[in-house]
Design a protein around this motif. Sequence first.
Motif, PDB file in Angstrom:
ATOM      1  N   SER A 245       0.772  -1.250   0.061  1.00 10.04           N
ATOM      2  CA  SER A 245      -0.159  -0.024  -0.083  1.00 10.04           C
ATOM      3  C   SER A 245       0.953   1.124  -0.088  1.00 10.04           C
ATOM      4  CB  SER A 245      -0.996   0.203   1.236  1.00 10.04           C
ATOM      5  OG  SER A 245      -0.374   0.112   2.281  1.00 10.04           O
ATOM      6  N   GLY A 246       2.055   1.149   0.441  1.00  6.51           N
ATOM      7  CA  GLY A 246       2.962   2.355   0.402  1.00  6.51           C
ATOM      8  C   GLY A 246       2.528   3.297   1.557  1.00  6.51           C
ATOM      9  N   ILE A 247       1.893   2.696   2.601  1.00  4.88           N
ATOM     10  CA  ILE A 247       1.556   3.348   3.740  1.00  4.88           C
ATOM     11  C   ILE A 247       2.693   4.009   4.578  1.00  4.88           C
ATOM     12  CG2 ILE A 247       1.403   2.337   6.158  1.00  4.88           C
ATOM     13  CD1 ILE A 247      -1.802   3.004   5.303  1.00  4.88           C
ATOM     14  N   GLY A 248       4.039   3.094   4.604  1.00  7.92           N
ATOM     15  CA  GLY A 248       5.299   3.439   5.233  1.00  7.92           C
ATOM     16  C   GLY A 248       5.829   4.949   4.642  1.00  7.92           C
ATOM     17  N   MET A 249       5.393   5.242   3.260  1.00 12.16           N
ATOM     18  CA  MET A 249       5.956   6.316   2.596  1.00 12.16           C
ATOM     19  C   MET A 249       5.118   7.787   2.941  1.00 12.16           C
ATOM     20  SD  MET A 249       8.443   4.907   1.144  1.00 12.16           S
ATOM     21  CE  MET A 249       8.838   3.369   0.848  1.00 12.16           C
ATOM     22  N   GLU A 250       3.817   7.595   3.525  1.00  7.99           N
ATOM     23  CA  GLU A 250       2.960   8.849   3.857  1.00  7.99           C
ATOM     24  C   GLU A 250       3.414   9.502   5.054  1.00  7.99           C
ATOM     25  OE1 GLU A 250       0.582   9.689   1.882  1.00  7.99           O
ATOM     26  OE2 GLU A 250       1.010   8.086   0.566  1.00  7.99           O
ATOM     27  N   SER A 251       2.857  10.403   5.715  1.00 13.62           N
ATOM     28  CA  SER A 251       3.137  11.146   6.711  1.00 13.62           C
ATOM     29  C   SER A 251       3.162  10.310   8.089  1.00 13.62           C
ATOM     30  CB  SER A 251       2.032  12.235   6.732  1.00 13.62           C
ATOM     31  OG  SER A 251       0.735  11.727   7.163  1.00 13.62           O
ATOM     32  N   LEU A 252       3.609  10.945   8.892  1.00 14.57           N
ATOM     33  CA  LEU A 252       3.567  10.154  10.343  1.00 14.57           C
ATOM     34  C   LEU A 252       2.175   9.835  10.791  1.00 14.57           C
ATOM     35  CD1 LEU A 252       5.362   8.889  12.258  1.00 14.57           C
ATOM     36  CD2 LEU A 252       5.645  11.227  13.597  1.00 14.57           C
ATOM     37  N   LEU A 253       1.272  10.981  10.536  1.00 16.85           N
ATOM     38  CA  LEU A 253       0.007  10.858  11.117  1.00 16.85           C
ATOM     39  C   LEU A 253      -0.918   9.890  10.350  1.00 16.85           C
ATOM     40  CD1 LEU A 253      -2.424  12.391  12.973  1.00 16.85           C
ATOM     41  CD2 LEU A 253      -2.899  13.831  10.872  1.00 16.85           C
ATOM     42  N   ILE A 254      -0.711   9.666   9.146  1.00 11.37           N
ATOM     43  CA  ILE A 254      -1.466   8.537   8.653  1.00 11.37           C
ATOM     44  C   ILE A 254      -0.799   7.180   9.100  1.00 11.37           C
ATOM     45  CG2 ILE A 254      -1.798   7.364   6.594  1.00 11.37           C
ATOM     46  CD1 ILE A 254      -1.958  10.054   5.036  1.00 11.37           C
ATOM     47  N   GLN A 255       0.313   7.072   9.620  1.00 12.68           N
ATOM     48  CA  GLN A 255       0.912   5.728   9.712  1.00 12.68           C
ATOM     49  C   GLN A 255       0.381   5.498  11.353  1.00 12.68           C
ATOM     50  OE1 GLN A 255       5.137   5.798   9.894  1.00 12.68           O
ATOM     51  NE2 GLN A 255       5.289   5.908   7.839  1.00 12.68           N
ATOM     52  N   ALA A 256       0.270   6.529  12.080  1.00 16.92           N
ATOM     53  CA  ALA A 256       0.038   6.375  13.321  1.00 16.92           C
ATOM     54  C   ALA A 256      -1.657   5.954  13.380  1.00 16.92           C
ATOM     55  CB  ALA A 256       0.041   7.744  14.121  1.00 16.92           C
ATOM     56  N   ALA A 257      -2.420   6.544  12.635  1.00 18.15           N
ATOM     57  CA  ALA A 257      -3.882   6.074  12.454  1.00 18.15           C
ATOM     58  C   ALA A 257      -3.936   4.688  11.935  1.00 18.15           C
ATOM     59  CB  ALA A 257      -4.509   7.103  11.576  1.00 18.15           C
ATOM     60  N   PHE A 258      -3.247   4.417  10.974  1.00 17.76           N
ATOM     61  CA  PHE A 258      -3.130   3.117  10.478  1.00 17.76           C
ATOM     62  C   PHE A 258      -2.742   2.205  11.597  1.00 17.76           C
ATOM     63  CE2 PHE A 258      -1.156  -0.586   8.356  1.00 17.76           C
ATOM     64  CZ  PHE A 258      -2.202  -0.849   7.592  1.00 17.76           C
ATOM     65  N   TYR A 259      -1.717   2.078  12.065  1.00 16.22           N
ATOM     66  CA  TYR A 259      -1.357   1.228  13.158  1.00 16.22           C
ATOM     67  C   TYR A 259      -2.294   1.475  14.389  1.00 16.22           C
ATOM     68  CZ  TYR A 259       3.235   1.068  10.925  1.00 16.22           C
ATOM     69  OH  TYR A 259       4.093   0.707  10.090  1.00 16.22           O
ATOM     70  N   GLY A 260      -2.668   2.571  14.640  1.00 16.12           N
ATOM     71  CA  GLY A 260      -3.917   2.474  15.822  1.00 16.12           C
ATOM     72  C   GLY A 260      -5.048   1.624  15.488  1.00 16.12           C
ATOM     73  N   VAL A 261      -5.495   1.684  14.402  1.00 13.53           N
ATOM     74  CA  VAL A 261      -6.735   0.788  14.179  1.00 13.53           C
ATOM     75  C   VAL A 261      -6.482  -0.504  13.996  1.00 13.53           C
ATOM     76  CG1 VAL A 261      -8.440   0.390  12.014  1.00 13.53           C
ATOM     77  CG2 VAL A 261      -8.134   2.637  12.706  1.00 13.53           C
ATOM     78  N   ILE A 262      -5.461  -1.088  13.386  1.00 20.69           N
ATOM     79  CA  ILE A 262      -4.879  -2.398  13.152  1.00 20.69           C
ATOM     80  C   ILE A 262      -4.558  -2.741  14.535  1.00 20.69           C
ATOM     81  CG2 ILE A 262      -3.389  -4.157  12.184  1.00 20.69           C
ATOM     82  CD1 ILE A 262      -5.257  -2.911  10.259  1.00 20.69           C
ATOM     83  N   GLY A 263      -3.863  -2.295  15.488  1.00 22.35           N
ATOM     84  CA  GLY A 263      -3.393  -2.426  16.870  1.00 22.35           C
ATOM     85  C   GLY A 263      -4.831  -2.500  17.659  1.00 22.35           C
ATOM     86  N   PHE A 264      -5.746  -1.628  17.707  1.00 23.34           N
ATOM     87  CA  PHE A 264      -6.994  -2.006  18.304  1.00 23.34           C
ATOM     88  C   PHE A 264      -7.513  -3.303  18.045  1.00 23.34           C
ATOM     89  CE2 PHE A 264     -11.345  -1.740  18.890  1.00 23.34           C
ATOM     90  CZ  PHE A 264     -11.715  -1.290  20.399  1.00 23.34           C
ATOM     91  N   PHE A 265      -7.899  -3.679  16.800  1.00 25.56           N
ATOM     92  CA  PHE A 265      -8.600  -4.921  16.458  1.00 25.56           C
ATOM     93  C   PHE A 265      -7.480  -6.054  16.527  1.00 25.56           C
ATOM     94  CE2 PHE A 265     -11.128  -2.030  14.030  1.00 25.56           C
ATOM     95  CZ  PHE A 265     -12.133  -2.168  14.695  1.00 25.56           C
ATOM     96  N   THR A 266      -6.207  -6.030  16.524  1.00 23.12           N
ATOM     97  CA  THR A 266      -5.364  -7.114  16.889  1.00 23.12           C
ATOM     98  C   THR A 266      -5.011  -7.302  18.228  1.00 23.12           C
ATOM     99  OG1 THR A 266      -4.189  -6.452  14.811  1.00 23.12           O
ATOM    100  CG2 THR A 266      -2.969  -7.791  16.088  1.00 23.12           C
TER     101      THR A 266
END
Length: 187
Positions: free
Chosen positions: A62-83
């Motif tokens: 997805s290339g999410i690692g290349m986006e901004s720090l805010l998008i990375q934090a939101a992505f990891y937060g959602v995945i981490g919550f469900f995980t």
Amino acid sequence: QVTSFQGVAVRSLSTSPSHEHPEHGRLVYKGNLAKTVLGVRFFSYSTSVFNLFMMPYIMLKSGIGMESLLIQAAFYGVIGFFTFVTPVTLYVLTKGYVIRLYYKDEKDTYTAITYNAILAEKATVFHQKDVKIPDITKMFTTFYAKTKSMLVNPTLFPNPQDYNHLMGYDKSPLFKLEELKEADERK
């Protein structure tokens, strides 16, 4: 053992009744949601493991690692919550669900079988004197065995006297009054 069911032969491969454990005593209760609790928790654990293994692939594609720090934090937060949060929450809510309860007449002890964190059966042995009924009705708690909360459905006891004895309802109020008087006299 072969049983006929409307002309269809059904074969049982077990040599003894299921859940028979003479070392625990007589089976007095069997929870009807045991398979459901096990299935839901297993499904939650398996999806969490799947998420952990798929995370690097999703990030790479997805290339999410290349986006901004805010998008990375939101992505990891959602995945981490469900995980992580969902399996932990399910464990906390269902850890006291009694799948089977055994009673030993000779020692007046109970053995409650529950699921532990890794979905293995765990036996908790306690005496009837260790049973404490919460003053306020709590969700997911019928009684405390020593300090561990336990959840049972009173209607699933084949013999209501077994439930009454477990909860201490079979003791007369006079018996409790006499115990209090004896305790005061000892002081």
